[in-house]
Design a protein around this motif. Structure first.
Motif, PDB file in Angstrom:
ATOM      1  N   PHE A  56      47.199  66.734  -0.924  1.00  0.00           N
ATOM      2  CA  PHE A  56      47.689  68.036  -1.357  1.00  0.00           C
ATOM      3  C   PHE A  56      48.948  67.831  -2.204  1.00  0.00           C
ATOM      4  N   GLY A  57      48.947  68.381  -3.435  1.00  0.00           N
ATOM      5  CA  GLY A  57      50.114  68.305  -4.301  1.00  0.00           C
ATOM      6  C   GLY A  57      49.947  67.287  -5.403  1.00  0.00           C
ATOM      7  N   SER A  58      50.621  67.530  -6.528  1.00  0.00           N
ATOM      8  CA  SER A  58      50.549  66.579  -7.639  1.00  0.00           C
ATOM      9  C   SER A  58      51.928  66.343  -8.256  1.00  0.00           C
ATOM     10  N   GLY A  59      52.969  66.507  -7.451  1.00  0.00           N
ATOM     11  CA  GLY A  59      54.327  66.259  -7.913  1.00  0.00           C
ATOM     12  C   GLY A  59      54.726  64.803  -7.734  1.00  0.00           C
ATOM     13  N   GLY A  60      56.036  64.570  -7.686  1.00  0.00           N
ATOM     14  CA  GLY A  60      56.556  63.210  -7.607  1.00  0.00           C
ATOM     15  C   GLY A  60      56.092  62.442  -6.386  1.00  0.00           C
ATOM     16  N   ALA A  67      51.415  66.059   0.441  1.00  0.00           N
ATOM     17  CA  ALA A  67      52.502  65.596  -0.422  1.00  0.00           C
ATOM     18  C   ALA A  67      53.203  66.774  -1.079  1.00  0.00           C
ATOM     19  N   THR A  68      53.094  67.960  -0.458  1.00  0.00           N
ATOM     20  CA  THR A  68      53.803  69.144  -0.942  1.00  0.00           C
ATOM     21  C   THR A  68      54.981  69.432  -0.014  1.00  0.00           C
ATOM     22  N   SER A  69      55.766  70.444  -0.372  1.00  0.00           N
ATOM     23  CA  SER A  69      56.887  70.870   0.475  1.00  0.00           C
ATOM     24  C   SER A  69      56.486  72.056   1.343  1.00  0.00           C
ATOM     25  N   SER A  70      55.190  72.248   1.576  1.00  0.00           N
ATOM     26  CA  SER A  70      54.709  73.434   2.291  1.00  0.00           C
ATOM     27  C   SER A  70      55.316  73.548   3.689  1.00  0.00           C
ATOM     28  N   GLN A  74      54.887  77.298   4.584  1.00  0.00           N
ATOM     29  CA  GLN A  74      53.656  77.770   3.958  1.00  0.00           C
ATOM     30  C   GLN A  74      52.452  77.022   4.517  1.00  0.00           C
ATOM     31  N   ARG A  75      51.410  77.767   4.879  1.00  0.00           N
ATOM     32  CA  ARG A  75      50.193  77.155   5.385  1.00  0.00           C
ATOM     33  C   ARG A  75      49.304  76.728   4.213  1.00  0.00           C
ATOM     34  N   ALA A 126      38.954  62.500  12.360  1.00  0.00           N
ATOM     35  CA  ALA A 126      39.756  62.729  11.160  1.00  0.00           C
ATOM     36  C   ALA A 126      41.247  62.623  11.458  1.00  0.00           C
ATOM     37  N   SER A 127      42.014  62.184  10.454  1.00  0.00           N
ATOM     38  CA  SER A 127      43.453  61.999  10.600  1.00  0.00           C
ATOM     39  C   SER A 127      44.191  62.855   9.580  1.00  0.00           C
ATOM     40  N   GLY A 128      45.437  63.167   9.882  1.00  0.00           N
ATOM     41  CA  GLY A 128      46.262  63.930   8.959  1.00  0.00           C
ATOM     42  C   GLY A 128      47.682  63.408   8.950  1.00  0.00           C
ATOM     43  N   TYR A 129      48.303  63.453   7.773  1.00  0.00           N
ATOM     44  CA  TYR A 129      49.637  62.864   7.609  1.00  0.00           C
ATOM     45  C   TYR A 129      50.476  63.777   6.715  1.00  0.00           C
ATOM     46  N   ASP A 130      51.633  64.182   7.213  1.00  0.00           N
ATOM     47  CA  ASP A 130      52.561  65.001   6.438  1.00  0.00           C
ATOM     48  C   ASP A 130      53.711  64.111   5.978  1.00  0.00           C
TER      49      ASP A 130
END
Length: 279
Positions: free
Chosen positions: A128-132, A196-199, A204-205, A216-220
């Motif tokens: 998720f995200g396409s920033g730095g 990879a966002t600041s949600s 923000q959901r 399944a795995s998830g990583y913030d």
């Protein structure tokens, strides 16, 4: 007595940064006389601040938001992974005013994923995200040969531009990236999700994929004393293996420290234990 080695981190905001604590633990373990400080800057003052730090005898810097792309422009030499990321989180003094720019974010993420047993090879991923932050991790994730990476960003053009830049740089397997505006469009089970966002920071959901693979795995990439909003979402969706980004922070810091100091890579396990105990 050995002379003090001056290190630091530039960012805005910066008062929350755990980097001084992390690097002081590395220095203590390796018996290096290090002073590591936080530095607040602004886009208009950043280049002058960096020049002043190194003119004053500084050996190395970390760079965090919002200065990573500016740091890449200031470096006189970039590592391959910094070129691919288009961003720098580590600056190294090389003498005669020369600065090496590197990006250790992707390596930090991969090492922490491996430590936690999160698999990438031949798996389907969502980033998720396409920033730095996404720019820093995508080349290293692609090196692990995933089956596919869905790059999800509300502004599709921005994500398409990032994919095109990675392809033009010759990043391995960049053609395995599929750009989408929403994860709801995905029609296969997903093995790993990386935020990879600041949600989480903004409360923000995110819309999660309709299907999650078994295990399944998830990583913030964000880190927090309590589970982040993204981690809470994943747990509610039935995802058992979730993590925040504290491990990535420590691992990328270890890579930076080794660049500055040479020698063995610092032991990260005891630093992680110390931070979790203190949090």
């Amino acid at each position: 007595m050995k002379p003090v080695i001056h290190l630091g981190v530039f960012g805005n905001p910066i008062e929350h940064s755990l980097s001084p604590r992390i690097h002081s633990l590395f220095a203590k373990a390796q018996q290096h006389p290090v002073e590591y400080r936080r530095y607040l800057s602004t886009p208009g003052r950043f280049s002058r601040n960096i020049a002043q730090f190194f003119r004053s005898g500084g050996k190395g810097l970390n760079v965090t938001l919002p200065f990573k792309q500016q740091a890449a422009e200031l470096a006189t030499e970039l590592t391959k992974r910094a070129q691919e990321a288009g961003a720098v989180n580590t600056l190294v003094a090389m003498g005669n005013g020369q600065l090496l720019g590197d990006n250790t974010d992707g390596e930090g993420l991969i090492k922490d994923l491996e430590e936690k047993g999160f698999k990438v090879s031949e798996r389907s991923l969502v980033v998720f995200g396409s920033g730095g932050s996404a720019r820093g991790i995508l080349p290293l994730l692609l090196q692990q040969q995933p089956r596919r990476i869905y790059l999800v960003n509300r502004t599709v053009d921005k994500a398409l531009m990032l994919k095109s830049q990675l392809e033009n740089l010759g990043v391995l397997a960049a053609d395995r990236i599929q750009v989408l505006a929403s994860a709801l469009e995905i029609n296969e089970p997903i093995d790993l999700m990386v935020n990879a966002t600041s949600s989480s920071l903004m409360g923000q959901r995110l819309a999660l994929p309709p299907q999650l693979a078994e295990g399944a795995s998830g990583y913030d990439l964000m880190y927090s004393d309590e589970p982040t909003l993204f981690m809470q979402q994943l747990s509610q969706a039935g995802c058992e293996n979730v993590s925040d980004g504290l491990g990535m922070l420590v691992e990328q810091a270890a890579s930076s420290y080794q660049l500055w100091m040479g020698g063995e890579r610092p032991d990260t396990a005891f630093v992680m234990a110390h931070l979790r105990d203190r949090s």
